[in-house]
Design a protein around this motif. Structure first.
Motif, short mmCIF file in Angstrom:
data_model
loop_
_atom_site.label_atom_id
_atom_site.label_comp_id
_atom_site.label_asym_id
_atom_site.label_seq_id
_atom_site.Cartn_x
_atom_site.Cartn_y
_atom_site.Cartn_z
N ILE A 55 10.36 16.19 3.37
CA ILE A 55 10.46 14.81 3.80
C ILE A 55 10.02 14.64 5.22
O ILE A 55 8.99 13.72 5.56
N ALA A 56 10.53 15.40 6.23
CA ALA A 56 10.01 15.47 7.63
C ALA A 56 8.45 15.93 7.75
O ALA A 56 7.79 15.00 8.57
N GLU A 57 8.08 16.80 6.82
CA GLU A 57 6.65 16.91 7.16
C GLU A 57 5.73 16.02 6.48
O GLU A 57 4.70 15.64 7.24
N VAL A 58 5.89 15.35 5.46
CA VAL A 58 5.03 14.22 4.81
C VAL A 58 5.35 12.81 5.70
O VAL A 58 4.29 12.26 5.84
N ILE A 59 6.34 12.70 6.31
CA ILE A 59 6.25 11.48 7.15
C ILE A 59 5.67 11.70 8.42
O ILE A 59 4.98 10.73 9.18
N GLY A 77 -0.30 6.61 10.56
CA GLY A 77 0.04 5.27 10.92
C GLY A 77 1.78 5.10 10.95
O GLY A 77 2.59 5.88 11.04
N ARG A 78 2.01 3.71 10.92
CA ARG A 78 3.29 3.47 10.88
C ARG A 78 3.87 3.09 9.53
O ARG A 78 3.04 2.25 9.15
N LEU A 79 5.10 3.66 9.10
CA LEU A 79 5.35 3.21 7.70
C LEU A 79 6.47 2.00 7.98
O LEU A 79 7.22 1.77 8.83
N ASP A 80 6.15 1.43 6.76
CA ASP A 80 7.19 0.05 6.94
C ASP A 80 8.52 0.31 6.07
O ASP A 80 9.52 -0.30 6.39
N ASP A 134 0.70 -1.30 0.01
CA ASP A 134 -0.05 0.13 0.05
C ASP A 134 1.05 1.17 0.04
O ASP A 134 1.55 1.49 1.01
N VAL A 135 0.85 1.88 -1.32
CA VAL A 135 1.87 2.99 -1.30
C VAL A 135 1.06 4.45 -0.76
O VAL A 135 0.17 5.12 -1.44
N VAL A 136 1.35 4.59 0.54
CA VAL A 136 0.37 5.44 1.30
C VAL A 136 1.02 6.99 1.23
O VAL A 136 0.10 7.81 1.43
N ILE A 184 14.88 9.77 9.08
CA ILE A 184 14.43 8.78 9.69
C ILE A 184 15.40 8.38 10.88
O ILE A 184 14.88 7.66 11.89
N GLU A 185 16.53 8.76 10.71
CA GLU A 185 17.35 8.59 11.89
C GLU A 185 17.23 9.19 13.15
O GLU A 185 17.65 8.65 14.21
N THR A 186 16.00 10.18 12.99
CA THR A 186 15.87 10.92 14.40
C THR A 186 14.69 10.13 14.94
O THR A 186 14.28 10.44 16.14
#
Length: 311
Positions: free
Chosen positions: A195-199, A204-207, A177-179, A224-226
């Motif tokens: 990227i920070a804004e959209v994530i 939910g939780r991204l895989d 599912d490309v959310v 992601i490392e944060t």
């Protein structure tokens, strides 16, 4: 189209910076110079020029200016032709307008194909297959219905569009599912903010996250490392920067799909020399990609490839 005054200033600046080329000079025009990918590509071109005993006239616009100021690369090529280059190696950015351009000297495209230019050969990655390879690295660890983010570069850059399409072809087949599917741009710092804004806005939780180019990969890794260790999605990135090695060691980077820009550059310049000697190169030369993971990152062949990216 460049404004007349701005075009005059550009060409005047170029004329000041470079002497007139002679018969064994080959022009090189890239989209910019700050990305490690283009620095490595240029190193391959320069080594090939040294080995083949030809001179180079290198002129690049500022990073991103080719997209913001259409046809600036074409103006640089026109200038190089007036200076007497015998051929041009070009990593093309999109042109404004629908007319295919014929340059009056042999033209070899590198890094990506472009329908805008009448090149005699293109040396590049099979980007659709490379995008598929990126997704296939996730198949063993993602189940049907996995939540995936696609972070796109720009709609008019053929290489990244092909990678994105290749990745999505596998994602659809696997039932992921490309959310998130959005453009975040080509400037690393701006991309990082988006990227920070959209994530962070996804509830939910991204895989998994796919970052199909160096500036996006850099921003995605920093975001992601944060995150808390248990909340980090698997990151599959494209291209390489020395900073990505730490991401592999820490397991933040699930896989890195590496092109070989050094080899691309070397082959593009060598193909130009062959063409000028009356030996037309193949219309297409593909350079393979390599999947780098925490498991194989210390293999000698992988370390040799990574060493080419050292600044």
């Amino acid at each position: 189209m460049l404004a007349p005054l701005r075009l005059f200033v550009l060409l005047w600046s170029l004329a000041v910076m470079a002497p007139t080329a002679h018969a064994s000079t080959i022009g090189v025009v890239l989209p910019g110079s700050s990305l490690v990918f283009y620095q490595t590509l240029l190193k391959g071109i320069q080594q090939s020029a040294l080995d083949h005993r030809v001179d180079l006239l290198i002129r690049n616009p500022s990073d991103g200016e080719s997209l913001n100021t259409p046809n600036i690369q074409l103006r640089i090529i026109e200038y190089m032709v007036t200076q007497g280059v015998s051929g041009v190696v070009l990593a093309p950015e999109p042109l404004a307008g629908d007319t295919r351009v014929s340059v009056p000297v042999p033209l070899i495209l590198v890094d990506r194909y472009s329908a805008d230019y009448d090149g005699i050969s293109t040396v590049y990655t099979d980007n659709f297959s490379a995008g598929r390879k990126a997704a296939l690295s996730l198949v063993p660890v993602l189940k049907k219905g996995a939540k995936v983010a696609m972070l796109r570069l720009a709609p008019n850059v053929s290489s990244t569009v092909a990678r994105e399409s290749g990745f999505l072809s596998v994602a659809r087949k696997e039932g992921w599912d490309v959310v998130i599917d959005t453009y975040v741009g080509y400037r690393p710092r701006d991309a990082e903010v988006l990227i920070a804004e959209v994530i962070k806005s996804y509830p939910g939780r991204l895989d998994a996250v796919f970052a199909p180019a160096e500036p996006i990969a850099y921003g995605a890794l920093r975001v992601i490392e944060t995150a808390a260790i248990g909340q980090r999605p698997r990151l599959v990135l494209f291209d390489w920067r020395p900073e990505f090695l730490d991401g592999l060691k820490k397991g933040i980077v699930h896989a890195a799909i590496l092109q070989d820009p050094y080899r691309m550059g070397y082959l593009a310049l060598a193909s130009m020399v062959e063409a000028l000697q009356g030996h037309p190169p193949p219309r297409t030369l593909f350079v393979d990609v390599v999947t780098v993971t925490p498991q194989n990152m210390n293999d000698p062949a992988i370390r040799s490839l990574l060493a080419k990216y050292t600044r």
